[in-house]
Motif scaffolding. Structure first.
Motif, PDB file in Angstrom:
ATOM      1  N   TYR A 119      54.115  49.691  65.939  1.00  0.00           N
ATOM      2  CA  TYR A 119      53.766  48.624  65.003  1.00  0.00           C
ATOM      3  C   TYR A 119      53.541  49.240  63.629  1.00  0.00           C
ATOM      4  O   TYR A 119      53.416  50.459  63.486  1.00  0.00           O
ATOM      5  CB  TYR A 119      52.518  47.858  65.468  1.00  0.00           C
ATOM      6  N   TRP A 120      53.493  48.392  62.615  1.00  0.00           N
ATOM      7  CA  TRP A 120      53.207  48.826  61.254  1.00  0.00           C
ATOM      8  C   TRP A 120      51.724  48.576  60.974  1.00  0.00           C
ATOM      9  O   TRP A 120      51.275  47.440  60.935  1.00  0.00           O
ATOM     10  CB  TRP A 120      54.073  48.077  60.244  1.00  0.00           C
ATOM     11  N   ALA A 121      50.970  49.628  60.790  1.00  0.00           N
ATOM     12  CA  ALA A 121      49.537  49.531  60.485  1.00  0.00           C
ATOM     13  C   ALA A 121      49.355  49.437  58.973  1.00  0.00           C
ATOM     14  O   ALA A 121      50.137  49.992  58.196  1.00  0.00           O
ATOM     15  CB  ALA A 121      48.790  50.744  61.021  1.00  0.00           C
ATOM     16  N   ILE A 122      48.305  48.748  58.574  1.00  0.00           N
ATOM     17  CA  ILE A 122      47.983  48.588  57.154  1.00  0.00           C
ATOM     18  C   ILE A 122      46.656  49.297  56.885  1.00  0.00           C
ATOM     19  O   ILE A 122      45.657  49.048  57.571  1.00  0.00           O
ATOM     20  CB  ILE A 122      47.843  47.100  56.786  1.00  0.00           C
TER      21      ILE A 122
ATOM     22  N   ASN B 138      43.837  44.090  44.655  1.00  0.00           N
ATOM     23  CA  ASN B 138      42.917  44.260  43.536  1.00  0.00           C
ATOM     24  C   ASN B 138      43.318  45.479  42.726  1.00  0.00           C
ATOM     25  O   ASN B 138      43.906  46.426  43.253  1.00  0.00           O
ATOM     26  CB  ASN B 138      41.479  44.409  44.036  1.00  0.00           C
ATOM     27  N   ASP B 139      42.981  45.479  41.457  1.00  0.00           N
ATOM     28  CA  ASP B 139      43.336  46.569  40.576  1.00  0.00           C
ATOM     29  C   ASP B 139      42.813  47.893  41.130  1.00  0.00           C
ATOM     30  O   ASP B 139      41.654  47.999  41.533  1.00  0.00           O
ATOM     31  CB  ASP B 139      42.761  46.315  39.174  1.00  0.00           C
ATOM     32  N   GLY B 140      43.701  48.884  41.187  1.00  0.00           N
ATOM     33  CA  GLY B 140      43.323  50.220  41.642  1.00  0.00           C
ATOM     34  C   GLY B 140      43.455  50.442  43.141  1.00  0.00           C
ATOM     35  O   GLY B 140      43.234  51.556  43.616  1.00  0.00           O
ATOM     36  N   ASP B 141      43.814  49.421  43.892  1.00  0.00           N
ATOM     37  CA  ASP B 141      43.947  49.574  45.340  1.00  0.00           C
ATOM     38  C   ASP B 141      45.071  50.536  45.698  1.00  0.00           C
ATOM     39  O   ASP B 141      46.088  50.621  45.009  1.00  0.00           O
ATOM     40  CB  ASP B 141      44.239  48.231  46.017  1.00  0.00           C
ATOM     41  N   ALA B 142      44.858  51.236  46.816  1.00  0.00           N
ATOM     42  CA  ALA B 142      45.879  52.106  47.398  1.00  0.00           C
ATOM     43  C   ALA B 142      46.132  51.609  48.815  1.00  0.00           C
ATOM     44  O   ALA B 142      45.217  51.588  49.645  1.00  0.00           O
ATOM     45  CB  ALA B 142      45.418  53.552  47.395  1.00  0.00           C
ATOM     46  N   PHE B 143      47.359  51.198  49.077  1.00  0.00           N
ATOM     47  CA  PHE B 143      47.742  50.677  50.388  1.00  0.00           C
ATOM     48  C   PHE B 143      48.667  51.666  51.077  1.00  0.00           C
ATOM     49  O   PHE B 143      49.493  52.309  50.423  1.00  0.00           O
ATOM     50  CB  PHE B 143      48.470  49.334  50.241  1.00  0.00           C
ATOM     51  N   SER B 144      48.542  51.753  52.384  1.00  0.00           N
ATOM     52  CA  SER B 144      49.484  52.531  53.191  1.00  0.00           C
ATOM     53  C   SER B 144      50.012  51.629  54.302  1.00  0.00           C
ATOM     54  O   SER B 144      49.228  50.949  54.978  1.00  0.00           O
ATOM     55  CB  SER B 144      48.800  53.757  53.811  1.00  0.00           C
ATOM     56  N   ILE B 145      51.308  51.637  54.466  1.00  0.00           N
ATOM     57  CA  ILE B 145      51.966  50.931  55.551  1.00  0.00           C
ATOM     58  C   ILE B 145      52.506  52.041  56.451  1.00  0.00           C
ATOM     59  O   ILE B 145      53.411  52.773  56.056  1.00  0.00           O
ATOM     60  CB  ILE B 145      53.113  50.025  55.031  1.00  0.00           C
ATOM     61  N   VAL B 146      51.938  52.164  57.650  1.00  0.00           N
ATOM     62  CA  VAL B 146      52.189  53.335  58.489  1.00  0.00           C
ATOM     63  C   VAL B 146      52.754  52.919  59.847  1.00  0.00           C
ATOM     64  O   VAL B 146      52.169  52.081  60.531  1.00  0.00           O
ATOM     65  CB  VAL B 146      50.883  54.155  58.689  1.00  0.00           C
TER      66      VAL B 146
END
Length: 126
Positions: free
Chosen positions: A92-95, A112-120
């Protein structure tokens, strides 16, 4: 009749609590990063300025994604040609949001401004 009234009141209370405490999207332009980690562990990073209020829209702007909107939100199947299939490989793709495992799906996760997202790409060993 009193049971129906009590049920209606409970539903109203739960809806109010959910609405009050659910994540809120930030309007306007935001500077964010999105990292995609595929099934081989290769990472691709994107830095973008976006007006997207939710992660699905921001991710769609930088990556080739495929999935479907369902009863519980958007289910992500494929990112940049890599498909995570839970039925055949428990994949699956984790967030991740700012380094923490995400509590919301792509279509509910506010940006939100400055957020860092990872799709793993991950597999469930359970």
């Amino acid at each position: 009749m009193p049971a129906l009234v009590a049920l209606a009141v409970l539903i109203a209370v739960f809806w109010g609590v959910y609405t009050h405490f659910s994540p809120k999207a930030q309007e306007g332009e935001k500077h964010i990063t999105i990292s995609i980690v595929d099934d081989t562990g290769a990472q691709t990073d994107y830095t973008l300025d976006t007006d997207a209020e939710y992660l699905l829209e921001a991710l769609d702007a930088v990556a080739d994604i495929d999935g479907e909107e369902g009863e519980y939100g958007y289910t992500l199947y494929t990112v940049n040609g890599v498909t995570a299939d839970f039925n055949t490989g428990n994949a699956y793709w984790a967030i991740y949001v700012n380094g923490e495992y995400g509590s919301y799906g792509l279509s509910q996760q506010p940006v939100n401004d400055g957020d860092a997202f990872s799709i793993v790409y991950e597999t469930y060993a359970g």
